[in-house]
Design a protein around this motif. Structure first.
Motif, PDB file in Angstrom:
ATOM      1  N   SER A 189       5.983   1.529   5.431  1.00  0.00           N
ATOM      2  CA  SER A 189       5.088   2.201   6.379  1.00  0.00           C
ATOM      3  C   SER A 189       5.794   3.392   7.033  1.00  0.00           C
ATOM      4  N   ARG A 190       5.062   4.116   7.849  1.00  0.00           N
ATOM      5  CA  ARG A 190       5.601   5.333   8.455  1.00  0.00           C
ATOM      6  C   ARG A 190       6.861   5.051   9.261  1.00  0.00           C
ATOM      7  N   GLU A 191       6.849   3.916   9.920  1.00  0.00           N
ATOM      8  CA  GLU A 191       7.986   3.536  10.751  1.00  0.00           C
ATOM      9  C   GLU A 191       9.300   3.465   9.965  1.00  0.00           C
ATOM     10  N   GLU A 192       9.197   3.050   8.710  1.00  0.00           N
ATOM     11  CA  GLU A 192      10.411   2.877   7.906  1.00  0.00           C
ATOM     12  C   GLU A 192      10.846   4.137   7.171  1.00  0.00           C
ATOM     13  N   LEU A 193      10.040   5.192   7.225  1.00  0.00           N
ATOM     14  CA  LEU A 193      10.421   6.408   6.496  1.00  0.00           C
ATOM     15  C   LEU A 193      11.848   6.797   6.859  1.00  0.00           C
ATOM     16  N   PRO A 194      12.727   6.926   5.871  1.00  0.00           N
ATOM     17  CA  PRO A 194      14.118   7.254   6.214  1.00  0.00           C
ATOM     18  C   PRO A 194      14.344   8.712   6.622  1.00  0.00           C
ATOM     19  N   ALA A 195      13.369   9.565   6.409  1.00  0.00           N
ATOM     20  CA  ALA A 195      13.547  10.986   6.753  1.00  0.00           C
ATOM     21  C   ALA A 195      13.682  11.174   8.262  1.00  0.00           C
ATOM     22  N   ARG A 196      14.291  12.278   8.677  1.00  0.00           N
ATOM     23  CA  ARG A 196      14.337  12.635  10.103  1.00  0.00           C
ATOM     24  C   ARG A 196      12.898  12.705  10.619  1.00  0.00           C
ATOM     25  N   GLN A 251       0.930   9.081   1.707  1.00  0.00           N
ATOM     26  CA  GLN A 251       0.321   7.896   1.087  1.00  0.00           C
ATOM     27  C   GLN A 251       1.324   6.764   1.305  1.00  0.00           C
ATOM     28  N   LEU A 252       1.184   6.070   2.445  1.00  0.00           N
ATOM     29  CA  LEU A 252       2.158   5.053   2.803  1.00  0.00           C
ATOM     30  C   LEU A 252       1.756   3.706   2.207  1.00  0.00           C
ATOM     31  N   LEU A 253       2.711   2.767   2.224  1.00  0.00           N
ATOM     32  CA  LEU A 253       2.463   1.441   1.644  1.00  0.00           C
ATOM     33  C   LEU A 253       1.836   1.578   0.255  1.00  0.00           C
ATOM     34  N   THR A 254       2.424   2.490  -0.496  1.00  0.00           N
ATOM     35  CA  THR A 254       1.901   2.818  -1.823  1.00  0.00           C
ATOM     36  C   THR A 254       3.067   2.895  -2.793  1.00  0.00           C
ATOM     37  N   ASN A 255       2.911   2.297  -3.946  1.00  0.00           N
ATOM     38  CA  ASN A 255       3.999   2.324  -4.923  1.00  0.00           C
ATOM     39  C   ASN A 255       3.467   2.709  -6.302  1.00  0.00           C
ATOM     40  N   PRO A 256       4.120   3.674  -6.955  1.00  0.00           N
ATOM     41  CA  PRO A 256       3.672   4.059  -8.290  1.00  0.00           C
ATOM     42  C   PRO A 256       4.013   2.983  -9.309  1.00  0.00           C
ATOM     43  N   ARG A 278      14.630  -4.502   6.931  1.00  0.00           N
ATOM     44  CA  ARG A 278      13.296  -3.924   6.922  1.00  0.00           C
ATOM     45  C   ARG A 278      12.351  -4.886   6.217  1.00  0.00           C
ATOM     46  N   ARG A 279      11.102  -4.885   6.641  1.00  0.00           N
ATOM     47  CA  ARG A 279      10.155  -5.815   6.013  1.00  0.00           C
ATOM     48  C   ARG A 279       9.897  -5.397   4.575  1.00  0.00           C
ATOM     49  N   ARG A 280       9.998  -6.356   3.699  1.00  0.00           N
ATOM     50  CA  ARG A 280       9.885  -6.089   2.262  1.00  0.00           C
ATOM     51  C   ARG A 280       8.428  -5.815   1.878  1.00  0.00           C
ATOM     52  N   PRO A 281       8.200  -4.702   1.179  1.00  0.00           N
ATOM     53  CA  PRO A 281       6.827  -4.429   0.754  1.00  0.00           C
ATOM     54  C   PRO A 281       6.434  -5.293  -0.445  1.00  0.00           C
ATOM     55  N   VAL A 282       5.267  -5.882  -0.387  1.00  0.00           N
ATOM     56  CA  VAL A 282       4.781  -6.673  -1.527  1.00  0.00           C
ATOM     57  C   VAL A 282       3.433  -6.103  -1.995  1.00  0.00           C
ATOM     58  N   VAL A 337      -0.192   1.231  -6.699  1.00  0.00           N
ATOM     59  CA  VAL A 337      -0.752   0.035  -6.053  1.00  0.00           C
ATOM     60  C   VAL A 337      -0.477   0.134  -4.550  1.00  0.00           C
ATOM     61  N   ARG A 338      -1.320  -0.509  -3.784  1.00  0.00           N
ATOM     62  CA  ARG A 338      -1.092  -0.585  -2.334  1.00  0.00           C
ATOM     63  C   ARG A 338      -0.153  -1.749  -2.039  1.00  0.00           C
ATOM     64  N   MET A 339       0.620  -1.579  -0.988  1.00  0.00           N
ATOM     65  CA  MET A 339       1.596  -2.591  -0.611  1.00  0.00           C
ATOM     66  C   MET A 339       1.273  -3.107   0.791  1.00  0.00           C
ATOM     67  N   GLU A 340       1.778  -4.289   1.105  1.00  0.00           N
ATOM     68  CA  GLU A 340       1.777  -4.721   2.508  1.00  0.00           C
ATOM     69  C   GLU A 340       3.163  -5.244   2.838  1.00  0.00           C
ATOM     70  N   LEU A 341       3.487  -5.249   4.128  1.00  0.00           N
ATOM     71  CA  LEU A 341       4.844  -5.622   4.508  1.00  0.00           C
ATOM     72  C   LEU A 341       4.954  -7.127   4.672  1.00  0.00           C
ATOM     73  N   GLY A 342       5.936  -7.701   3.978  1.00  0.00           N
ATOM     74  CA  GLY A 342       6.168  -9.139   4.071  1.00  0.00           C
ATOM     75  C   GLY A 342       7.356  -9.453   4.969  1.00  0.00           C
ATOM     76  N   GLU A 343       8.143 -10.425   4.542  1.00  0.00           N
ATOM     77  CA  GLU A 343       9.316 -10.856   5.307  1.00  0.00           C
ATOM     78  C   GLU A 343      10.433  -9.804   5.250  1.00  0.00           C
ATOM     79  N   PRO A 344      11.285  -9.742   6.265  1.00  0.00           N
ATOM     80  CA  PRO A 344      12.399  -8.783   6.224  1.00  0.00           C
ATOM     81  C   PRO A 344      13.350  -9.069   5.054  1.00  0.00           C
ATOM     82  N   ASP A 345      13.880  -7.986   4.455  1.00  0.00           N
ATOM     83  CA  ASP A 345      14.840  -8.157   3.362  1.00  0.00           C
ATOM     84  C   ASP A 345      16.260  -8.004   3.902  1.00  0.00           C
TER      85      ASP A 345
END
Lengths: 278, 461
Positions: free
Chosen positions: B312-319, B334-339, B368-372, B356-364
């Motif tokens: 999600s936006r919160e996890e974006l590593p960019a400044r 296009q967040l929570l999205t994986n090619p 950070r919460r792992r996208p599934v 595909v769309r992703m949702e955040l699961g348990e922290p890895d």
């Protein structure tokens, strides 16, 4: 700045130049390449080293005039300079233990095939060269190949040597004798068919890839090639790969990525010179 | 004391004008604004900001100088800890470093430390006179790579009297600062001046020199007589996802795309280097490099540019600022999205990115919460250009050509906290050791290694 020591036109569209670069000359081995830029605004283009002269500190490259950059390189004369020359890059061709080999060169690719044939000859191997060209006027380096190998020449139109492509004499050689390796250097389509020709004979076949590159040092990832289903980078993993495992069709497509841009640049470049000429 | 709760705004160019050219986005504070912003600093005793800085710049001290109007004095204080303040002021992720710990940030916005650093550095660059060349101590050191680590190491050694030669593989010095970070975020003029400053200190730079090929590390020592070598060769080959279609025409690594634009200036009409001008561009990844690639694509005339990121936006590593600037410039996230596949036509040209769309699961393990993957969420983003900005893996060249140089399991050069490698007299730092990281960490590593090299050479006498 790097000075051009010698310039010789091998045919209408293929030119040989020797560039002063003693350290590169000292280090470069058969199969390696350099990247050059003609001037400050120029693009970086990879060219395989066609030979070196350590005594004179010279690196020899042979190029075909195809686009704007090779056109401007072709306008350089002896004593002129180019902005950059980087090398030697890539891994040298592996020739250890090869006693008997066929070196296949196609068109300007013969410039790159020659140092491989020469080096094998120096190592005491029995070398056969098969060099193919479009037509008689395009034939280059025949004498040089004869000096280090038994040569078969082909032309597509039959105006010189045998009529047809390199696969015909190649197949004949493979039918008659056993070889340790076949080295194919030339257009992608030719290398693809060399690989198909050698396949039934089970002979080790190496192709030298020359994809589009920018830095050439393992940074940009532009030169990726699929080999045995895996992504490889020609600049650091190659440029030689097992020809039976290369996805040539993909490579052919990738090399055409900038065709439209190149055509436009060539057009602009030609017009520029016409104006200069007036 | 200025009790304003927000930073004095940074003057920036109109997003819809700037997203058509390559000129710098942020214009920098003027002297008056800088003094006001500097007065927001509380000069708290604990100065947690300094602990948040990877190179421990004495932040409250330089800010005090700016508040007094002694801008050159501010620069001197920064210069004690940092080698490239004009660069770091622009590209450091301040919100995760110094500014994260600023007490003013508890109620409102932290002090604009990055902006003030940039101001002091820019002031110095436009007012400074020629630097004096230190007296040579007769010892020679080779630096491999002219990126942030190499430049910092060379500068630090030169100041101590060493005769330094930097070997750069490309035709321009600066490493990632010239091939990677775009002009609109870091004008190349600034890098050029930093390099010139080094030349003024007596540093020699040899372009077009690929160490490992032209000379091996061993030859630098044995044949060329360098007493120590610093390896600042940077990150290496771009990573790809391993999905179908990645070698199609129209798919680029961010390194390639940005190198064409930045180093080769492919966006200028008279550049001989081509660049693919996509109409609909999908950039995969969420770091600064992804933002840079997306914003470059927009400037090259793309109608639509997407950032495709699996969290999600919160996890974006960019400044944070780069994400904000990208959004202002009409880059679509296009967040929570994986090619899952790059779709191609019959001629192997890119036509779409299957996602595909992703949702955040348990922290890895990174916390950070792992996208599934969300079942049945497949969809396509139509695109004629896909840029992969997924980080890099180490360049194998130095490792392959340097006997006895130990590397980590993934291939980075193994070095201790002072940059010492397994070979005597060979030091390393920056991305070549850490993998893709930040300019400031690389710069800090270069400086630390320079001190270790100084001790090493002094210890031999």
């Amino acid at each position: 700045m790097f000075r051009i020591l010698k310039r010789r036109e091998l045919n209408k569209s293929v030119t040989l130049i020797e560039i002063e670069a003693p350290q590169i000359a000292k280090k470069a081995l058969a199969g390696q390449f350099v990247i050059l830029r003609t001037d400050e605004r120029g693009e970086r283009i990879p060219l395989t080293v066609a030979g070196t002269d350590q005594g004179r500190g010279a690196v020899c490259v042979i190029f075909q005039v195809v686009g704007a950059t090779t056109m401007s390189l072709d306008r350089k004369r002896e004593g002129d300079t180019i902005a950059d020359l980087v090398g030697p890059l890539g891994n040298p061709t592996e020739l250890d233990g090869i006693k008997k080999a066929i070196v296949v060169g196609g068109g300007v690719g013969c410039a790159i095939a020659l140092p491989v044939a020469r080096r094998l000859h120096e190592l005491g191997a029995d070398v056969r060269s098969v060099i193919g060209f479009r037509t008689r006027g395009a034939v280059i380096l025949e004498e040089e190949f004869r000096a280090c190998s038994d040569v078969s020449v082909t032309t597509d139109d039959g105006s010189y040597g045998e009529t047809g492509n390199v696969c015909i004499p190649l197949k004949r050689l493979l039918e008659r004798e056993k070889f340790d390796a076949v080295y194919a250097i030339g257009p992608l389509v030719m290398m693809k068919f060399v690989a198909l020709t050698t396949k039934p004979y089970g002979v080790k076949t190496v192709a030298s890839m020359n994809p589009i590159m920018i830095d050439g040092t393992g940074m940009c990832g532009c030169c990726r090639v699929t080999v045995d289903g895996e992504m490889k980078f020609a600049c650091v993993d190659g440029p030689d790969f097992d020809a039976q495992k290369i996805d040539f069709d993909e490579a052919i497509g990738r090399n055409r990525s900038y065709l439209a841009f190149e055509a436009e640049a060539r057009e602009k470049h030609c017009n520029l010179y016409k104006k200069e000429g007036n | 004391m200025d009790l304003r709760t927000t930073k004095y705004p940074m003057p920036v160019r109109d997003p819809l004008v700037r997203n058509r050219d390559f000129e710098e986005v942020s214009l920098g504070y003027d002297g008056e604004t800088a003094r006001h912003e500097a007065q927001r600093c509380l000069h708290c005793k604990a100065h947690p900001c300094v602990d948040g800085c990877p190179v421990s710049v004495m932040i409250p001290d330089f800010i005090a100088k700016i508040a007094e109007g002694d801008f050159e004095g501010a620069y001197r204080i920064i210069g004690e800890s940092s080698s490239l303040p004009a660069v770091c002021g622009r590209v450091c992720p301040q919100e995760r470093q110094c500014e994260k710990f600023c007490v003013r940030g508890v109620k409102g916005e932290p002090v604009g430390i990055g902006r003030l650093e940039r101001f002091a550095a820019d002031y110095h660059l436009s007012h400074s006179e020629k630097t004096d060349r230190p007296v040579s101590n007769g010892h020679r050191v080779a630096v491999v790579g002219s990126g942030p680590a190499g430049l910092a190491c060379a500068g630090e050694l030169a100041k101590r009297g060493y005769e330094v030669t930097v070997f750069e593989a490309l035709h321009t010095a600066g490493g990632v600062l010239v091939y990677g970070i775009p002009e609109f975020r870091l004008p190349k003029e600034i890098v050029r001046r930093e390099v010139e400053h080094l030349l003024g200190l007596g540093v020699k730079i040899e372009m077009d020199s690929v160490i490992g090929r032209l000379y091996t590390v061993e030859e630098l020592k044995r044949e060329l007589g360098f007493e120590a070598v610093f390896l600042g060769t940077g990150a290496g080959l771009p990573r790809f996802m391993g999905i179908k279609g990645e070698n199609a025409k129209g798919v680029f690594s961010a390194n390639e795309y940005l190198t064409r634009a930045n180093l080769m200036k492919a966006y200028e009409a008279d550049s001989a280097t081509p660049i693919y001008r996509g109409k609909r561009v999908a950039v995969v990844g969420g770091g600064n490099v992804a933002m840079d690639a997306a914003r470059t694509a927009k400037r090259l005339g793309a109608e639509k540019v997407f950032i495709v990121y699996r969290r999600s936006r919160e996890e974006l590593p960019a400044r944070r600022e780069e994400v904000e600037h990208a959004v202002e410039e009409e880059i679509e996230l296009q967040l929570l999205t994986n090619p899952v596949e790059i779709v191609t036509d019959g001629d192997n040209n890119v036509v779409a990115l299957e996602c595909v769309r992703m949702e955040l699961g348990e922290p890895d393990e990174s916390g950070r919460r792992r996208p599934v993957v969300k079942e049945g969420s497949e969809f396509r983003i139509e695109a004629d250009c896909v840029i992969m900005a997924l980080g890099t893996s180490p360049n194998p060249l130095i490792k392959q050509t340097t006997a006895g140089l130990l590397t980590k399991p993934r291939g980075e050069i193994a070095a201790d906290e002072n940059g010492k490698t397994s070979l005597e007299g060979v030091f390393a730092g920056g991305d070549a050791v850490t993998g893709s990281a930040t300019v400031i960490l690389a710069m800090g590593a270069g400086k630390v290694a320079a001190r270790a090299i100084d001790e090493f050479i002094a210890g031999k006498e």
